[in-house]
Design a protein around this motif. Sequence first.
Motif, short mmCIF file in Angstrom:
data_model
loop_
_atom_site.label_atom_id
_atom_site.label_comp_id
_atom_site.label_asym_id
_atom_site.label_seq_id
_atom_site.Cartn_x
_atom_site.Cartn_y
_atom_site.Cartn_z
N ILE A 190 -1.43 11.79 -2.70
CA ILE A 190 -1.52 11.51 -1.27
C ILE A 190 -1.44 10.01 -1.04
O ILE A 190 -2.23 9.24 -1.62
CB ILE A 190 -2.84 12.06 -0.69
CG1 ILE A 190 -2.86 13.59 -0.80
CG2 ILE A 190 -3.01 11.63 0.76
CD1 ILE A 190 -4.17 14.22 -0.36
N PRO A 191 -0.51 9.53 -0.23
CA PRO A 191 -0.42 8.09 0.04
C PRO A 191 -1.68 7.58 0.75
O PRO A 191 -2.05 8.11 1.80
CB PRO A 191 0.81 7.97 0.96
CG PRO A 191 1.55 9.25 0.81
CD PRO A 191 0.53 10.29 0.47
N ASP A 192 -2.30 6.57 0.15
CA ASP A 192 -3.53 6.03 0.72
C ASP A 192 -3.45 4.51 0.73
O ASP A 192 -2.36 3.95 0.77
CB ASP A 192 -4.76 6.54 -0.06
CG ASP A 192 -4.67 6.22 -1.56
OD1 ASP A 192 -3.85 5.36 -1.95
OD2 ASP A 192 -5.42 6.83 -2.34
N ASP A 193 -4.58 3.84 0.69
CA ASP A 193 -4.60 2.38 0.77
C ASP A 193 -4.47 1.70 -0.60
O ASP A 193 -4.66 0.48 -0.70
CB ASP A 193 -5.87 1.90 1.48
CG ASP A 193 -5.82 2.17 2.98
OD1 ASP A 193 -4.72 2.09 3.55
OD2 ASP A 193 -6.87 2.46 3.57
N TYR A 194 -4.18 2.47 -1.63
CA TYR A 194 -3.96 1.86 -2.95
C TYR A 194 -2.81 0.87 -2.88
O TYR A 194 -1.73 1.17 -2.35
CB TYR A 194 -3.66 2.93 -3.99
CG TYR A 194 -3.31 2.38 -5.36
CD1 TYR A 194 -4.31 1.97 -6.24
CD2 TYR A 194 -1.98 2.23 -5.75
CE1 TYR A 194 -3.99 1.45 -7.49
CE2 TYR A 194 -1.65 1.72 -7.00
CZ TYR A 194 -2.67 1.32 -7.86
OH TYR A 194 -2.35 0.79 -9.10
N ASP A 237 4.72 5.54 2.94
CA ASP A 237 4.80 6.75 3.76
C ASP A 237 5.30 6.41 5.16
O ASP A 237 6.13 7.13 5.73
CB ASP A 237 3.42 7.41 3.84
CG ASP A 237 3.47 8.73 4.58
OD1 ASP A 237 4.08 9.69 4.04
OD2 ASP A 237 2.91 8.82 5.69
N THR A 265 -3.67 16.04 -5.74
CA THR A 265 -3.10 15.20 -6.80
C THR A 265 -3.33 15.82 -8.17
O THR A 265 -4.47 16.11 -8.55
CB THR A 265 -3.73 13.80 -6.76
OG1 THR A 265 -3.62 13.27 -5.43
CG2 THR A 265 -3.02 12.87 -7.74
N ARG A 303 0.31 3.86 1.64
CA ARG A 303 0.41 4.28 3.03
C ARG A 303 1.60 3.63 3.74
O ARG A 303 2.23 4.22 4.61
CB ARG A 303 -0.89 3.95 3.76
CG ARG A 303 -1.09 4.71 5.06
CD ARG A 303 -2.38 4.31 5.72
NE ARG A 303 -3.54 4.47 4.87
CZ ARG A 303 -4.18 5.62 4.67
NH1 ARG A 303 -3.73 6.71 5.27
NH2 ARG A 303 -5.25 5.68 3.90
N ASP A 318 -9.28 15.57 -4.13
CA ASP A 318 -8.55 15.80 -2.88
C ASP A 318 -7.87 17.17 -2.85
O ASP A 318 -7.36 17.60 -1.82
CB ASP A 318 -7.54 14.68 -2.60
CG ASP A 318 -6.43 14.57 -3.65
OD1 ASP A 318 -6.13 15.55 -4.34
OD2 ASP A 318 -5.85 13.48 -3.75
N CYS A 352 4.98 12.49 -1.14
CA CYS A 352 3.98 12.49 -2.20
C CYS A 352 4.19 11.20 -2.98
O CYS A 352 5.33 10.88 -3.36
CB CYS A 352 4.16 13.69 -3.13
SG CYS A 352 3.92 15.29 -2.35
N ALA A 391 0.82 13.72 4.77
CA ALA A 391 1.84 12.67 4.73
C ALA A 391 3.23 13.28 4.62
O ALA A 391 3.38 14.50 4.44
CB ALA A 391 1.58 11.73 3.56
N ARG A 410 0.83 -1.20 0.00
CA ARG A 410 0.00 0.00 0.00
C ARG A 410 0.88 1.26 0.00
O ARG A 410 1.96 1.29 0.60
CB ARG A 410 -0.90 0.03 1.23
CG ARG A 410 -1.90 -1.12 1.33
CD ARG A 410 -2.74 -0.97 2.58
NE ARG A 410 -3.56 -2.13 2.86
CZ ARG A 410 -4.77 -2.35 2.36
NH1 ARG A 410 -5.30 -1.44 1.55
NH2 ARG A 410 -5.45 -3.44 2.66
#
Length: 255
Positions: free
Chosen positions: A85-89, A41, A226, A38, A223, A74, A71, A36
């Motif tokens: 933005i670092p997410d759960d992708y 990060d 991005t 996240r 957001d 990037c 975060a 992920r």
Amino acid sequence: MVEIKTDRALEAMREAGRVVARALATVREAAAVGVRLRELDEAARTVLDEAGARSPFLGYQPSFAPVPFPAVICASVNDAVVHGIPDDYRLGDGDLVSIDCGAELDGWTGDAAISFTVGTPRPADLALIAATQQALDAGIAAATVGRRIGDISHAVGAVARKADYGLLDGFGGHGIGRRMHEDPHVPNRGRPGRGYPLRHGLALAIEPMLTAGGRDEYRTDPDGWTLRTVDGSRAAHIEHTVAITEDGPRILTLL
């Protein structure tokens, strides 16, 4: 106002730059199919914490941003150019990833970015990354005492245009030192011999952002951060903090 750094200040920036380089190397090593964003990060946060550094990204909110950045890196994937933005992708096989990271240490800042592929690379992505690196190298080579910001801009832009790549409209590099973003602005295209003169002690973040589709336009995600290509083509972003010195350009964000 442009601040010219002392040699002692440049040495302090070099230490901040080492932290950035370690964070980026750690993120690159951690990036794999299924990981992920996240988690990347979190890996970078650990490096900053262990170095006693703070992130200039975390909580940063320029005038265009609806919320503070949440975060320390990037993380921009595929058609995202910058500011992802670092997410759960979860990273997928063949993804093109750009990671931007900064560190503030003892009052001085470093900023750098890398682009790489995960899993099985697409030849077109490797070519895009190579051209972005070539553009950065050309910009750094032009960063010598007696020349001007326009010489850096022209060198970067010439590489991108020769390869028929786009350059993110309105975005480029910047001065850096006590703060992450300082004067002067360093466009990724321009006319040689124009702009602020390059002097010993000037510190710049030089950062080509190339788009595979050849278009300079971008769109902004909901957001508010991005930035993506308008045509869905992929993008690459590579950056170093560089000091202008009498002995030639000095890259401050290396291990």
